[in-house]
Design a protein around this motif. Structure first.
Motif, PDB file in Angstrom:
ATOM      1  N   ASP A 239       0.833  -1.199   0.000  1.00 37.82           N
ATOM      2  CA  ASP A 239       0.000   0.000   0.000  1.00 37.82           C
ATOM      3  C   ASP A 239       0.872   1.255   0.000  1.00 37.82           C
ATOM      4  N   LEU A 240       0.772   2.030  -1.058  1.00 37.37           N
ATOM      5  CA  LEU A 240       1.513   3.294  -1.167  1.00 37.37           C
ATOM      6  C   LEU A 240       0.561   4.454  -0.885  1.00 37.37           C
ATOM      7  N   GLN A 241      -0.048   4.409   0.276  1.00 38.17           N
ATOM      8  CA  GLN A 241      -1.067   5.383   0.666  1.00 38.17           C
ATOM      9  C   GLN A 241      -0.562   6.816   0.607  1.00 38.17           C
ATOM     10  N   TYR A 242       0.720   7.011   0.922  1.00 44.88           N
ATOM     11  CA  TYR A 242       1.262   8.363   1.001  1.00 44.88           C
ATOM     12  C   TYR A 242       2.044   8.759  -0.254  1.00 44.88           C
ATOM     13  N   GLY A 243       1.913   7.964  -1.290  1.00 44.90           N
ATOM     14  CA  GLY A 243       2.581   8.279  -2.549  1.00 44.90           C
ATOM     15  C   GLY A 243       3.776   7.375  -2.820  1.00 44.90           C
ATOM     16  N   GLU A 244       4.074   7.179  -4.091  1.00 42.28           N
ATOM     17  CA  GLU A 244       5.178   6.302  -4.477  1.00 42.28           C
ATOM     18  C   GLU A 244       6.528   6.831  -4.019  1.00 42.28           C
ATOM     19  N   ASP A 245       6.622   8.137  -3.820  1.00 43.64           N
ATOM     20  CA  ASP A 245       7.896   8.713  -3.392  1.00 43.64           C
ATOM     21  C   ASP A 245       8.079   8.651  -1.877  1.00 43.64           C
ATOM     22  N   ARG A 246       7.064   8.131  -1.158  1.00 42.00           N
ATOM     23  CA  ARG A 246       7.163   8.005   0.303  1.00 42.00           C
ATOM     24  C   ARG A 246       6.657   6.622   0.720  1.00 42.00           C
ATOM     25  N   PRO A 247       7.359   5.579   0.307  1.00 40.45           N
ATOM     26  CA  PRO A 247       6.853   4.217   0.553  1.00 40.45           C
ATOM     27  C   PRO A 247       6.845   3.807   2.016  1.00 40.45           C
ATOM     28  N   PHE A 248       7.609   4.515   2.870  1.00 42.86           N
ATOM     29  CA  PHE A 248       7.687   4.126   4.277  1.00 42.86           C
ATOM     30  C   PHE A 248       6.908   5.074   5.187  1.00 42.86           C
ATOM     31  N   ALA A 249       6.256   6.058   4.610  1.00 48.72           N
ATOM     32  CA  ALA A 249       5.475   7.016   5.391  1.00 48.72           C
ATOM     33  C   ALA A 249       4.310   6.288   6.079  1.00 48.72           C
ATOM     34  N   PRO A 250       3.912   6.813   7.247  1.00 45.32           N
ATOM     35  CA  PRO A 250       4.263   8.110   7.834  1.00 45.32           C
ATOM     36  C   PRO A 250       5.598   8.159   8.580  1.00 45.32           C
ATOM     37  N   SER A 251       6.364   7.073   8.574  1.00 48.27           N
ATOM     38  CA  SER A 251       7.716   7.162   9.128  1.00 48.27           C
ATOM     39  C   SER A 251       8.552   8.074   8.244  1.00 48.27           C
ATOM     40  N   LEU A 252       9.491   8.779   8.842  1.00 48.96           N
ATOM     41  CA  LEU A 252      10.389   9.646   8.079  1.00 48.96           C
ATOM     42  C   LEU A 252      11.638   8.897   7.617  1.00 48.96           C
ATOM     43  N   ALA A 253      11.767   7.644   8.026  1.00 47.64           N
ATOM     44  CA  ALA A 253      12.921   6.840   7.620  1.00 47.64           C
ATOM     45  C   ALA A 253      12.820   6.485   6.144  1.00 47.64           C
ATOM     46  N   THR A 254      13.953   6.369   5.505  1.00 46.98           N
ATOM     47  CA  THR A 254      13.965   5.971   4.104  1.00 46.98           C
ATOM     48  C   THR A 254      15.270   5.252   3.788  1.00 46.98           C
ATOM     49  N   THR A 255      15.329   4.679   2.615  1.00 51.03           N
ATOM     50  CA  THR A 255      16.535   3.980   2.166  1.00 51.03           C
ATOM     51  C   THR A 255      17.271   4.831   1.141  1.00 51.03           C
ATOM     52  N   VAL A 256      18.523   4.508   0.895  1.00 53.60           N
ATOM     53  CA  VAL A 256      19.306   5.240  -0.099  1.00 53.60           C
ATOM     54  C   VAL A 256      18.665   5.138  -1.474  1.00 53.60           C
ATOM     55  N   THR A 257      18.108   3.974  -1.776  1.00 55.13           N
ATOM     56  CA  THR A 257      17.489   3.756  -3.087  1.00 55.13           C
ATOM     57  C   THR A 257      16.051   4.235  -3.142  1.00 55.13           C
ATOM     58  N   GLY A 258      15.440   4.450  -1.985  1.00 60.25           N
ATOM     59  CA  GLY A 258      14.030   4.797  -1.948  1.00 60.25           C
ATOM     60  C   GLY A 258      13.122   3.594  -2.076  1.00 60.25           C
ATOM     61  N   GLY A 259      13.713   2.393  -2.159  1.00 60.22           N
ATOM     62  CA  GLY A 259      12.938   1.174  -2.311  1.00 60.22           C
ATOM     63  C   GLY A 259      13.132   0.231  -1.146  1.00 60.22           C
ATOM     64  N   ALA A 260      12.605  -0.975  -1.301  1.00 59.89           N
ATOM     65  CA  ALA A 260      12.648  -1.963  -0.231  1.00 59.89           C
ATOM     66  C   ALA A 260      14.018  -2.623  -0.135  1.00 59.89           C
ATOM     67  N   TYR A 261      14.311  -3.159   1.050  1.00 56.84           N
ATOM     68  CA  TYR A 261      15.507  -3.963   1.288  1.00 56.84           C
ATOM     69  C   TYR A 261      15.077  -5.336   1.786  1.00 56.84           C
ATOM     70  N   ASP A 262      15.708  -6.355   1.292  1.00 51.40           N
ATOM     71  CA  ASP A 262      15.489  -7.696   1.820  1.00 51.40           C
ATOM     72  C   ASP A 262      15.835  -7.690   3.310  1.00 51.40           C
ATOM     73  N   GLY A 263      14.929  -8.203   4.136  1.00 54.01           N
ATOM     74  CA  GLY A 263      15.134  -8.168   5.576  1.00 54.01           C
ATOM     75  C   GLY A 263      16.411  -8.851   6.026  1.00 54.01           C
ATOM     76  N   ARG A 264      16.854  -9.862   5.275  1.00 58.57           N
ATOM     77  CA  ARG A 264      18.072 -10.578   5.655  1.00 58.57           C
ATOM     78  C   ARG A 264      19.300  -9.682   5.613  1.00 58.57           C
TER      79      ARG A 264
END
Length: 394
Positions: free
Chosen positions: A197-222
């Motif tokens: 669910d990209l409720q807050y927009g594709e450019d904010r995939p982790f919102a409402p948290s302010l944390a983000t990744t360098v790539t802006g995308g997901a990381y494998d949990g491992r």
């Protein structure tokens, strides 16, 4: 006391001697691979170069001692010239290089870290070997070429020596290339679930948290877990024990957090729990676990590790605004670092590489930022904004 007369040996036979070619080939391979380890950037190929360089160096020692002992017995009565002098200097430099290499190998295999003093000695003696051994051999080759046709058998033997030396060196390089090409990386899935669910927009995939990744995308949990491995090498055992009972480790597992998260998801939807995930459950957050239609909003890795070692050490920048306002990277891992399930050999190779080739480990996991209050403030400062309660306060 009368000096014993020097009887010149058959130089063609000396150049063609198997021990001479073997020692020269191993020495050239050790020199080239050592320079590659020292000068080239971190990569899978260089890591395997470290291992093959170490093994070849240990193999090199006994043939070198045998060859040099015989060489000295044959030429010890020869007049002192620049050729003989560079030979002795090359011998001394190689001895220092071999001794320092043995010490570094022992430290990397059985200790917690290598000594930088021995490391510098190993590098400096390598450069000395290049200077003196190269001068020694080039002087011999030039002398024979100036002698002309009378040295034809010797020149032919020197060519055989050169080809044999190159062949042994290429054999070592081929082993490295084959190992590198055959190694299978752990395949990481750096993708969000299809129904994420990209409720807050594709450019904010982790919102409402302010944390983000360098790539802006997901990381494998491992890629963000594996904290237990930090203690198996013997390097960070005390820190790992402290982490195991710390609030950081239990940040996600904590019953109170799980209860708050469940209530928040029930009242505001699963995506709202990402607000908490940046600080309490980053592994689940960045792997896309906190999503709609998910029964368990915390992944197994996230539940077990909470704020893992990597989750903190992979942070690249922070903002004192708080609420997990940080950017995290996905670190390039060592060979076998995520393959502990393959047994003791994989664990040994992983630990050996980290200790013997530590620059990447230090540079990627240790930053001045970690010693600053701004680093801690990224999580240890909280506010609730309008995206959470439709009112907001600071």
């Amino acid at each position: 006391m009368t000096q014993r007369a020097f009887v010149r040996p058959d130089r063609s036979a000396e150049w063609r001697r198997f021990s001479a070619i073997l020692v020269a080939g191993l020495l050239l391979f050790e020199t080239l691979s050592g320079l590659a380890i020292w000068l080239l950037p971190f990569s899978l190929g260089v890591q395997f170069t470290v291992i093959v360089h170490t093994v070849a160096g240990l193999i090199f020692i006994l043939p070198y001692i045998g060859y040099q002992l015989r060489h000295w017995l044959v030429y010890r009565h020869a007049p002192m010239t620049h050729v003989k002098l560079t030979g002795y200097l090359s011998l001394a430099a190689t001895a220092i290089c071999a001794i320092s290499g043995i010490v570094l190998t022992y430290q990397a295999a059985f200790s917690t870290r290598i000594s930088y003093t021995w490391d510098i000695a190993h590098i400096a003696s390598t450069l000395a070997v290049i200077a003196f051994a190269l001068t020694h051999i080039v002087a011999l080759l030039l002398r024979d070429r100036r002698s002309g046709a009378s040295q034809a058998p010797v020149l032919a033997a020197e060519r055989s020596f050169g080809l044999g030396t190159i062949a042994w060196t290429l054999a070592g390089l081929a082993i490295i290339a084959a190992w590198t090409l055959s190694y299978e990386y752990v395949q990481l899935t750096n993708e969000f679930p299809e129904d994420y669910d990209l409720q807050y927009g594709e450019d904010r995939p982790f919102a409402p948290s302010l944390a983000t990744t360098v790539t802006g995308g997901a990381y494998d949990g491992r890629s963000l877990g594996g904290s237990q491995s930090c203690g198996t090498a013997g390097c960070h055992e005390e820190i790992k024990r402290e982490w195991e009972v710390s609030a950081h480790r239990y940040a996600s597992m904590d019953a109170a957090f799980q209860a708050v998260q469940a209530t928040m998801a029930e009242q505001n939807g699963a995506t709202s729990t990402r607000y908490c995930g940046g600080c309490h459950d980053p592994i689940s957050l960045f792997s896309g676990t906190k999503n709609i239609f998910v029964e368990n909003l915390t992944s197994l890795d996230g539940y077990q590790e909470g704020i893992s070692c990597i989750a903190c050490h992979a942070i690249q920048k922070t903002d004192v605004k708080g609420n997990a306002n940080y950017t995290i990277s996905q670190l390039e891992r060592y060979a076998y670092e995520m393959r502990e399930d393959e047994g003791a050999t994989a664990v040994f190779l992983r630990d050996f590489l980290i200790r013997s080739y530590p620059d990447h480990h230090v540079e990627s996991l240790s930053h001045r930022l970690f010693k600053s209050p701004e680093f801690c403030a990224a999580c240890h400062k909280q506010f609730i904004d309008a995206e959470i309660n439709n009112v907001g306060w600071v």
